[in-house]
Each structure stands twice: as C-alpha cells, then as structure tokens.
Design a protein around this motif. Structure first.
Motif, PDB file in Angstrom:
ATOM      1  N   GLY A 136     -21.086 -11.574 -76.622  1.00 42.00           N
ATOM      2  CA  GLY A 136     -20.888 -12.368 -75.509  1.00 42.00           C
ATOM      3  C   GLY A 136     -19.879 -11.867 -74.558  1.00 42.00           C
ATOM      4  N   MET A 137     -19.824 -12.712 -73.551  1.00 41.83           N
ATOM      5  CA  MET A 137     -18.841 -12.283 -72.441  1.00 41.83           C
ATOM      6  C   MET A 137     -17.950 -13.186 -72.122  1.00 41.83           C
ATOM      7  SD  MET A 137     -20.110 -12.163 -68.497  1.00 41.83           S
ATOM      8  CE  MET A 137     -21.140 -10.596 -68.505  1.00 41.83           C
ATOM      9  N   LEU A 138     -16.392 -12.763 -72.153  1.00 42.83           N
ATOM     10  CA  LEU A 138     -15.377 -13.461 -72.128  1.00 42.83           C
ATOM     11  C   LEU A 138     -15.382 -14.744 -71.061  1.00 42.83           C
ATOM     12  CD1 LEU A 138     -12.706 -14.115 -73.858  1.00 42.83           C
ATOM     13  CD2 LEU A 138     -11.506 -12.585 -72.042  1.00 42.83           C
ATOM     14  N   VAL A 139     -15.371 -16.086 -71.116  1.00 41.96           N
ATOM     15  CA  VAL A 139     -15.320 -16.882 -70.158  1.00 41.96           C
ATOM     16  C   VAL A 139     -14.034 -17.677 -70.074  1.00 41.96           C
ATOM     17  CG1 VAL A 139     -17.775 -16.933 -69.882  1.00 41.96           C
ATOM     18  CG2 VAL A 139     -16.623 -18.551 -71.350  1.00 41.96           C
ATOM     19  N   GLU A 140     -13.282 -17.626 -71.006  1.00 43.51           N
ATOM     20  CA  GLU A 140     -12.030 -18.401 -70.988  1.00 43.51           C
ATOM     21  C   GLU A 140     -11.046 -17.576 -71.801  1.00 43.51           C
ATOM     22  OE1 GLU A 140     -12.520 -22.375 -72.718  1.00 43.51           O
ATOM     23  OE2 GLU A 140     -13.936 -22.894 -71.129  1.00 43.51           O
TER      24      GLU A 140
END
Length: 382
Positions: A136-140
């Motif tokens: 996953g890529m940090l979005v929040e």
C-alpha cells in the motif's frame, strides 16, 4: 528543455546497493519516516536470500538524471498469486521518486512494459513479493509517526498516481491506534470469557522448547495460508519462506506478547494467533542509513527485550475461518491487552488491515481507538 531521464535495470550488487541507498537519501530529513534496516532489505531483495523468489519473477529499476539517481521501482510477478486469483498482474513495489512527474511516470511505464512483455494485463501496487512484505501507498496520515513494518511515503506520491491517469483504487488498508486501558474493558472481557466457555477455546503461551523442538513456530506461519487465504493478493507461503519468517519473528519474540488460541474439543489444536512486538520505530531511527553498527543494534535489543518503548506493534493476527464467527479474536485481544497493561505500554498500533476486515476492526469499538493511517493499492489495465 527537460533533462532526459534514463532508466537502468539493476544487474549487480552495486546496482542493488544504489537501489537501497536511494530511499535513505530521499527520506533522510523526514521526521515521520522510519529507515528500513539495511540487512533486512538486503535479504528481501536478493534472490539467493529470499525464498519468495521461488514463486516470483522480479527486476529492479533505477531512474537517472544527469548521472544522479532520482527514482526506483521493483517489477514483480507473483505466479502463485496470479494462479490463485486467476489474473495476470504485474506488481510495482519499492516505488520511490523525487517530486517530478516525468520521473515517476517513466518508472511506472517501465514496469508496465516489463509486465506486457510477460503477458500481464494489469498493473497493481504498491505490493511486495508476499503478503508479509509492506503493501500500500500512504494516502492519509502523513503527520503520523510511522511504524517499522508499514509503508510510509511523501504526500506527493498519490498525487502522481492520480496525474498519471488510468489508475483506480483496488484495496485500502487502515491502521488503528489503540490506547492501552488501565484494565480490559468489562464488556469486552465478558465477551471473551463467554467465547472461552462456550467453545472450549483457551490461550496457550508458547515455550521456547515448543517453539524450537516441536515446530510450533512453523505451525503459526503455516496457519497464514488458511487464515489469510481470502485476503487481497494473497498467495500461499512456501515451506522455505515459512522457515525464514520463523527466524525473523518468532525466534526473537517475547513469547508473553505472542498469543496462541487452542481448541480443547480438538486435542488443543491451534486455531488462532496474535504476534506483537514492542515498537522498533525509535530504535530504527538510530540506524544511520539502515546500518545496525555502531549503536543501533543496542537500541533494537533494548526495545525488544527491555520494553523501553511506549507503543507495542500488533504485527499479525490470524484466526481459522471456522472460528471467526465464534469470536476467537476477542480471546486473542483480551490476552494481549492484559500483557500490554502488565508491561506498561501506553499505546498499541495495529498493522495495516483491510478496511473490509470487520472481524478484526469491530474489536476496537470497545477501546479508545482511532484510525491514524490509510494505505491504498492501485490497479490499472494494461
């Protein structure tokens, strides 16, 4: 005139060292980043060290501008996962880059073309070789201090994905921060005790002898193949990978912080587990460029064995499918929270969990807890 970007495939150890070094340089001054341990990255990225390569094909690429590294990416095909989910996906991982859309696009285009050449029809990530790698890529949650076991990235990363076009959300993970109470909440404790009585389920604390001589450590990770079988992108761990995970986690764990659930009606068969570690984030931040020497090893040992951290990381929680509806999760968390109270931890940080995993996430309603980070996997048709 824009300066030309050159993409080079990593072909030797020096190239792999440059691949690893780029992230240390990029995040050197970021207050919320936790540097990856170099020896851990080394054994993950080398085919002769990581048993996941038995089931995966992979290449690593570096982006150069004016002779300087400005980005990196891994292209991965997990053959077992593609067979399990009946799709043709090339994964992108270890995706790091300066804030320049030309750089990030050139790297992503490279992975897409690499995948097409091998018959892949979709591009997805960020993902690793196996489900035990960061995903996953940090979005929040960019202002939240990250953990040693979860992904962290600059806020411009997801903006680049949006600007590239064609990508859509494929899966989200959330991380929950739980305040350790003075005692286990009464309602939660009653639920756990009721489940124990009704289904004859019990907590079992592993001994070192059971762990090493009788193979309980291997059994814990073998259970992942049953408990995580329906999770996003999962592929069964092979026997060599299970051995490696036992070496990495179980053999160095404080066994008080490992909870095993057994079924008394089935000759004490293992049906669930929880593996937790004192947070290593502060200790790893003392590892210059990811190196353990000269002093980082001491801080890691202090965090693991002397419990100097205020936070404990809940790394892996798993329950066999037929026991989830029986409430076995509650027994695991009751035992672990009791241990956290005894050790004096103030916070428990849950590792990334799928936002649809209500069996786990519903447990937090009984605690003072909040979601502090969200990570996303993207997908694109090729």
């Amino acid at each position: 005139m824009k300066r030309q970007i050159e993409i080079k495939k990593v072909t030797d150890k020096n190239g792999l060292k440059a691949f690893m070094q780029f992230r240390y340089d990029l995040y050197r001054n970021d207050a919320n980043d936790v540097p990856y341990l170099r020896f851990d990255e080394w054994r993950t990225l080398r085919a002769d060290k990581n048993a996941s390569f038995e089931d995966c094909d992979a290449d690593f690429f570096l982006a150069y501008r004016d002779g300087r590294v400005v980005g990196r990416v891994a292209a991965i095909i997990n053959r077992k996962a593609n067979e399990r989910w009946d799709n043709w996906v090339v994964r992108f991982g270890w995706f790091d880059f300066i804030d320049d859309l030309d750089v990030s696009t050139a790297l992503m285009d490279t992975v897409a073309e690499w995948g097409r050449e091998r018959g892949m029809t979709q591009l997805a990530g960020p993902m690793g070789f196996a489900d035990t790698d960061r995903e996953g890529m940090l979005v929040e949650g960019f202002d939240s201090y990250t953990t040693a076991y979860a992904s962290y990235n600059y806020p411009y990363y997801p903006k680049h994905i949006e600007q590239m076009g064609g990508f859509r959300k494929d899966n989200d993970y959330v991380q929950t921060m739980v305040k350790v109470p003075e005692k286990v909440p009464e309602k939660f404790a009653r639920i756990a005790e009721m489940v124990e009585r009704r289904h004859n389920l019990h907590v079992h604390k592993l001994t070192r002898k059971e762990l090493l001589k009788y193979g309980y450590g291997r059994e814990v990770f073998s259970m992942l193949n049953s408990t995580y079988g329906d999770l996003y992108g999962f592929a069964k761990l092979n026997e060599h990978k299970i051995d490696q995970l036992v070496e990495q986690y179980i053999k160095i764990a404080d066994l008080n912080l490992v909870s095993i659930i057994v079924d008394g009606n089935r000759n004490n068969k293992m049906v669930g587990f929880g593996i937790t570690f004192p947070s290593l984030s502060d200790a790893q931040r003392k590892a210059h460029n990811g190196h353990l020497l000269p002093t980082a090893w001491y801080h890691l040992l202090k965090a693991i064995y002397w419990k100097r951290a205020e936070t404990v990381d809940m790394l892996l929680i798993g329950v066999l499918p037929e026991y989830r509806s029986k409430g076995a999760n509650a027994i695991i968390f009751k035992d672990l929270v009791e241990q956290y109270i005894r050790y004096g931890f103030k916070w428990a940080q849950a590792m990334p969990q799928m936002e649809t995993n209500t069996h786990i996430l519903s447990n937090w309603q009984y605690f003072d807890a909040h979601v502090n980070r969200r990570l996303r996997c993207f997908i694109k048709d090729l």
